[in-house]
Design a protein around this motif. Structure first.
Motif, PDB file in Angstrom:
ATOM      1  N   ILE A  32      73.298  46.833  70.922  1.00  0.00           N
ATOM      2  CA  ILE A  32      73.503  47.258  69.533  1.00  0.00           C
ATOM      3  C   ILE A  32      74.942  46.962  69.120  1.00  0.00           C
ATOM      4  O   ILE A  32      75.195  46.408  68.056  1.00  0.00           O
ATOM      5  CB  ILE A  32      73.166  48.755  69.356  1.00  0.00           C
ATOM      6  N   LYS A  43      73.562  49.310  62.659  1.00  0.00           N
ATOM      7  CA  LYS A  43      73.945  49.690  64.022  1.00  0.00           C
ATOM      8  C   LYS A  43      73.975  51.207  64.169  1.00  0.00           C
ATOM      9  O   LYS A  43      73.498  51.752  65.166  1.00  0.00           O
ATOM     10  CB  LYS A  43      75.318  49.112  64.372  1.00  0.00           C
ATOM     11  N   TRP A  46      70.382  52.471  64.328  1.00  0.00           N
ATOM     12  CA  TRP A  46      69.779  52.241  65.646  1.00  0.00           C
ATOM     13  C   TRP A  46      70.345  53.216  66.676  1.00  0.00           C
ATOM     14  O   TRP A  46      69.596  53.755  67.507  1.00  0.00           O
ATOM     15  CB  TRP A  46      70.003  50.808  66.111  1.00  0.00           C
ATOM     16  N   TYR A  61      63.197  49.609  69.490  1.00  0.00           N
ATOM     17  CA  TYR A  61      64.238  48.591  69.544  1.00  0.00           C
ATOM     18  C   TYR A  61      63.776  47.379  70.353  1.00  0.00           C
ATOM     19  O   TYR A  61      64.005  46.243  69.950  1.00  0.00           O
ATOM     20  CB  TYR A  61      65.521  49.168  70.147  1.00  0.00           C
TER      21      TYR A  61
END
Length: 131
Positions: A32, A43, A46, A61
């Motif tokens: 990431i 980012k 995530w 992911y």
């Protein structure tokens, strides 16, 4: 009945799976941060997903960006290999140059010791080699 050997085996399997899970989690977090094709807000999203809902976040992911993980890892390995080759090429070139200077100075010292050149000629030749 108690099966201590089976319990030890089961414990080792669980430890192995737990370590593998942590490795996968940290690789995804590293990917990431390494990813340049998503912006900082994505980012952050995530990371929040992976940290708050680790199992679901990791699986999503891997499904969504799994192919890109291998490409980014490969690109990173290539960059590191090129940097290593450049460093080694520069270091070896410097080492070869130093060895040539040392050989030249040794030959000059030998000529001076045999009386083939004077001290003044030795100093001039030495200055040329070191320049």
């Amino acid at each position: 009945m108690d099966y201590p050997l089976l319990n030890a085996f089961w414990t080792m399997c669980l430890i192995f799976l737990w370590v593998m899970w942590l490795i996968l989690l940290f690789r995804i977090i590293g990917d990431i941060f390494r990813s340049r094709d998503i912006n900082n807000w994505a980012k952050t999203g995530w990371l929040v997903l992976v940290i708050l809902l680790p199992f679901l976040g990791v699986f999503i992911y891997v499904i969504a960006r799994g192919h890109g993980m291998s490409e980014r890892e490969f690109a990173q390995a290539e960059r590191q290999q090129k940097q290593l080759q450049t460093y080694l090429r520069d270091t070896v070139a410097t080492g070869d140059e130093t060895a040539r200077h040392a050989d030249s100075l040794a030959k000059l010292a030998e000529l001076k010791n045999h009386g083939d050149i004077t001290d003044e000629e030795f100093q001039k030749a030495k200055a040329k080699v070191l320049a």
